[in-house]
Design an enzyme around this catalytic site. Structure first.
Site, PDB file in Angstrom:
ATOM      1  N   ASN A 151     -90.631 -53.726 -99.328  1.00 40.08           N
ATOM      2  CA  ASN A 151     -91.405 -52.614 -98.794  1.00 40.08           C
ATOM      3  C   ASN A 151     -92.077 -53.106 -97.512  1.00 40.08           C
ATOM      4  O   ASN A 151     -92.091 -54.301 -97.226  1.00 40.08           O
ATOM      5  CB  ASN A 151     -92.391 -52.034 -99.822  1.00 40.08           C
ATOM      6  CG  ASN A 151     -93.500 -52.992-100.196  1.00 40.08           C
ATOM      7  OD1 ASN A 151     -94.147 -53.591 -99.333  1.00 40.08           O
ATOM      8  ND2 ASN A 151     -93.729 -53.145-101.480  1.00 40.08           N
ATOM      9  N   ASP A 183     -87.572 -56.017-105.075  1.00 35.45           N
ATOM     10  CA  ASP A 183     -88.662 -56.689-104.362  1.00 35.45           C
ATOM     11  C   ASP A 183     -89.543 -57.466-105.337  1.00 35.45           C
ATOM     12  O   ASP A 183     -89.818 -58.656-105.147  1.00 35.45           O
ATOM     13  CB  ASP A 183     -89.476 -55.638-103.595  1.00 35.45           C
ATOM     14  CG  ASP A 183     -90.426 -56.226-102.573  1.00 35.45           C
ATOM     15  OD1 ASP A 183     -90.315 -57.413-102.229  1.00 35.45           O
ATOM     16  OD2 ASP A 183     -91.285 -55.460-102.091  1.00 35.45           O
TER      17      ASP A 183
END
Length: 180
Positions: free
Chosen positions: A30, A40
């Site tokens: 992000n 992530d």
């Protein structure tokens, strides 16, 4: 399940990207670079605090407002089998409709370019933007396969690109719609 394309230069497989033994894995990050959910979060959790510290330094020195969509940065792989992590931010579907296909392609092209600049030979990618960011998987397959094919046709530094899918049906969707 594994399937090869472009004379073995591209490998599509099911797996956990944090376990790939490659020079670099790509993080579908992000914009904050400070971890999150999905791929992530998994990369930050598996790689440990070295990755977070490197990302915090990048935020302080290079991208204080966060990493722009399609851009890339590289950090250590920390505790991962991969030596490096290349972080890129994919487009969120519907935010910038005119540019989102080019931004998605940039995630792949810029990641491969950065890997080549660091003399890396093997890179593993997750499916960028097709999860929480809502990019249609069939459209992404065409964009991604063309971006990788174009890059590899002009650069021979990268010996293998792995496209790692967590679920078999996502890998099959990619294979049905790819344009290698």
């Amino acid at each position: 399940m594994e399937k090869e394309f472009l004379d073995g230069k591209v490998l599509v497989k099911i797996g956990n990207i944090t376990l790939e033994k490659v020079d670099a894995i790509v993080n579908a990050a992000n914009w904050t670079l400070l971890g999150g959910g999905g791929v992530d979060g998994a990369i930050h959790n598996a790689g440990g605090e070295e990755i977070m510290k490197a990302c915090e330094e990048i935020r302080k020195t290079v991208y204080p407002k966060g990493l722009p969509t399609g851009k890339v940065v590289i950090t250590t792989g920390g505790k991962l089998p991969a030596k490096f992590v290349i972080h890129t931010v994919g487009p969120i579907r519907g935010i910038d409709k005119e540019n989102e296909a080019a931004q998605l392609a940039d995630c792949y092209k810029n990641s491969l370019k950065l890997a080549a600049e660091h003399e890396l030979e093997t890179v593993a990618f997750p499916a960028i933007s097709t999860g929480a960011y809502g990019y249609p998987k069939d459209e992404a397959a065409k964009i991604v396969s063309e971006a990788i094919k174009d890059f590899l046709s002009e650069n021979d530094r990268i010996k293998q690109v792995r496209l790692i899918f967590f679920l078999t049906n996502e890998a099959n969707m990619f294979i049905r719609h790819q344009e290698f």
